[in-house]
Write an enzyme that holds these catalytic residues in place. Structure first.
Site, PDB file in Angstrom:
ATOM      1  N   SER A 184       0.815  -1.209   0.000  1.00 17.77           N
ATOM      2  CA  SER A 184       0.000   0.000   0.000  1.00 17.77           C
ATOM      3  C   SER A 184       0.856   1.269   0.000  1.00 17.77           C
ATOM      4  O   SER A 184       1.586   1.535  -0.933  1.00 17.77           O
ATOM      5  CB  SER A 184      -0.954  -0.036   1.195  1.00 17.77           C
ATOM      6  OG  SER A 184      -1.923   0.970   1.131  1.00 17.77           O
ATOM      7  N   ASP A 235      -2.230   6.213  -3.395  1.00 16.22           N
ATOM      8  CA  ASP A 235      -1.137   5.525  -2.725  1.00 16.22           C
ATOM      9  C   ASP A 235      -0.652   4.417  -3.653  1.00 16.22           C
ATOM     10  O   ASP A 235      -1.110   4.304  -4.793  1.00 16.22           O
ATOM     11  CB  ASP A 235      -1.569   4.980  -1.366  1.00 16.22           C
ATOM     12  CG  ASP A 235      -2.683   3.948  -1.483  1.00 16.22           C
ATOM     13  OD1 ASP A 235      -3.389   3.965  -2.503  1.00 16.22           O
ATOM     14  OD2 ASP A 235      -2.867   3.139  -0.556  1.00 16.22           O
ATOM     15  N   ASP A 286      -1.023   1.206  -4.059  1.00 13.50           N
ATOM     16  CA  ASP A 286      -1.912   0.229  -4.695  1.00 13.50           C
ATOM     17  C   ASP A 286      -3.245   0.846  -5.093  1.00 13.50           C
ATOM     18  O   ASP A 286      -4.145   0.132  -5.537  1.00 13.50           O
ATOM     19  CB  ASP A 286      -2.120  -0.993  -3.796  1.00 13.50           C
ATOM     20  CG  ASP A 286      -2.894  -0.670  -2.523  1.00 13.50           C
ATOM     21  OD1 ASP A 286      -2.912   0.502  -2.109  1.00 13.50           O
ATOM     22  OD2 ASP A 286      -3.481  -1.608  -1.941  1.00 13.50           O
ATOM     23  N   ASP A 333      -5.844   1.976  -3.647  1.00 14.22           N
ATOM     24  CA  ASP A 333      -7.134   1.717  -3.009  1.00 14.22           C
ATOM     25  C   ASP A 333      -7.577   2.913  -2.174  1.00 14.22           C
ATOM     26  O   ASP A 333      -8.638   2.902  -1.562  1.00 14.22           O
ATOM     27  CB  ASP A 333      -7.088   0.446  -2.150  1.00 14.22           C
ATOM     28  CG  ASP A 333      -6.134   0.528  -0.969  1.00 14.22           C
ATOM     29  OD1 ASP A 333      -5.332   1.493  -0.898  1.00 14.22           O
ATOM     30  OD2 ASP A 333      -6.169  -0.387  -0.120  1.00 14.22           O
TER      31      ASP A 333
END
Length: 474
Positions: free
Chosen positions: A125, A267, A269, A271
């Protein structure tokens, strides 16, 4: 630089109720050091394949081989872990679908759309590139329940499945899915109203050199926006480095320099998302939730007029919704707990101050670009700039401290710290709050004090932070 020594996984601690490798968002740590090693990834692959095959059989979905999707972000270590995981999965007789770099919500979507039995994402992340992680999705795109993670963890350590060794044609195979990016782009675009476009809108995008480096620019361009893209050249080592949602000053700079109407910052990833208004001011998850919830209430679309947020969200959020006949349901910190509450009560909008937003009408997990598209929709429908929209939320001052620690000692064993916390709570006298908790994914302790007097709560936060650093600071 001397190599870091591995810690046996049987001794790994993560401050998560005694679990050995799973934290609040899967397995996470420094890549190539336990538990994020090729050896453990292989074991996790075997254990996961076994558990998901069992789950599919119990649900009556077993119509052939178990199939597991594996996606990743742009970290160098993703290659190592991807191959180890895939080998573990195939060694149990399950097939692997490799989709390469794709945002975490994209992996969840591809898992659903390809009717796979599960999905696995390799990502840490917002953490630096040296870290990596492994998190799992069920066949329906939702994150695993605690008990399923514990079952996988038990199999990793117990050796129960060591005797399961398919041979010959029963060994699994790996297939690379080339159109995963295109599938996700079309899925995300469907969350934006048909017939409406982003023409005449200039949007700045910070991709964090992460998983959204292709998808978010593509989605916005196809919806007609003029975009200025930054940090979209990942090299395996630059993910989240001085860019992305953990460095909001970067999207602020880009918006000001390009005179964009809005900035989008992901960020690693993708999400999560933080936005930036046309004046260069950051718009965080609380403001995104407030704007979205009020719009959904106005349109009669907010389920039970209830927004789900964590205990970290600003109390001003509660007051804002109360003024419009809505309410906020609070959960523990972590998007998994937000999603669990949403599923339990069949609610459709929730999120975190950090920018994890879940719009269940469209997605099963936090999705940075889908969240951004909801705000862009509201901007185009109302004709209002983001600075005006975010004014709907009047925030209480907050003082936050994120402190690195060398150990996660129980708070009750830090009497000098707990005494300062109690004194601060007494002084706030119900007109504020103090939250102190260990991170479930990093060696950190997080402190939040909220109150009406910004100067005073910062003094209190410094006092508590200094006491923590003296006792357990890294």
């Amino acid at each position: 630089m001397a190599p870091r020594k591995n810690k046996p996984i049987s001794q790994t601690e993560n401050g998560n109720g005694g679990r050995k490798i799973f934290g609040t968002d899967g397995v996470r740590g420094t890549a190539n050091i336990e538990p994020v090693t090729a050896e453990t990834a292989l074991k996790l692959g075997r254990a996961a394949a076994h558990v998901f095959a069992e789950m599919s059989a119990q649900a009556g979905r077993a119509g052939g081989r178990t199939t597991i999707v594996i996606g990743k972000d742009t970290r160098l270590s993703g290659y190592m872990l991807e191959n180890a995981l895939a080998a573990g999965v195939m060694s149990l007789g399950a097939d692997v679908l490799l989709i390469g770099p794709l945002p975490t919500p994209g992996v969840a979507y591809i898992t659903r759309s390809l009717r796979a039995d599960a999905g696995i994402v390799l990502s840490a992340s917002h953490n630096p590139y040296e870290d990596n992680g492994i998190k799992f999705f069920r066949h329906d795109g939702y994150k695993l329940d605690d008990e399923i993670e514990q079952r996988i963890e038990h199999l990793v350590f117990s050796g129960e499945i060591e005797s399961i060794r398919p041979t010959a044609g029963k060994i699994g195979r790996a297939t690379r899915i080339d159109d995963a990016l295109g599938r996700y782009v079309e899925f995300a675009k469907q969350s934006f109203p048909r017939g409406r476009t982003l023409e005449d809108m200039r949007i700045a995008v910070d991709c964090a050199n992460g998983a959204a480096y292709k998808s978010t620019p593509c989605i916005l361009r196809e919806l007609g926006a003029e975009i200025i893209v930054a940090h979209n050249t990942p090299n395996g080592r630059n993910i989240n480095r001085e860019c992305g949602s953990t460095h909001p000053e970067e999207i602020q700079r880009i918006v000001k320099e390009t005179k964009a109407q809005v900035g989008i910052s992901h960020d690693g990833d993708a999400d999560r998302v933080l936005l930036c208004d046309e004046n260069g001011d950051v718009v965080d998850g609380d403001e995104i939730m407030a704007i979205s919830a009020l719009d959904f209430i106005k349109r009669g679309c907010l389920a039970q007029n209830t927004l789900v947020a964590t205990v970290m969200s600003n109390f001003g959020l509660d007051e804002t919704l109360q003024k419009h006949a809505g309410r906020v349901l609070r959960t523990k910190v972590g998007d998994r707990y937000v999603i669990e509450a949403m599923m339990k009560d069949d609610l459709n909008v929730g999120g975190e101050q950090s920018g994890h937003m879940i719009f269940r009408d469209f997605s099963t997990t936090g999705d940075g670009i889908v969240s951004a598209l909801q705000i862009l929709r509201i901007m185009t429908e109302t004709g209002k700039p983001l600075s005006e929209l975010k004014a709907c939320l009047s925030k209480y001052p907050q003082a936050q401290r994120n402190l690195k620690v060398r150990e996660k000692k129980p708070l009750e064993e830090l009497p000098d710290v707990t005494k300062l916390v109690q004194e601060a709570e007494k002084e706030l006298a119900g007109a504020g709050r103090v939250l102190l908790r260990y991170s479930g994914t990093e060696p950190k302790i997080r402190l939040l004090i909220e109150g009406r007097d910004g100067e005073r709560i910062n003094v209190q936060a410094d006092q508590i932070a200094n006491a923590i650093l003296e006792r357990i600071g890294a």
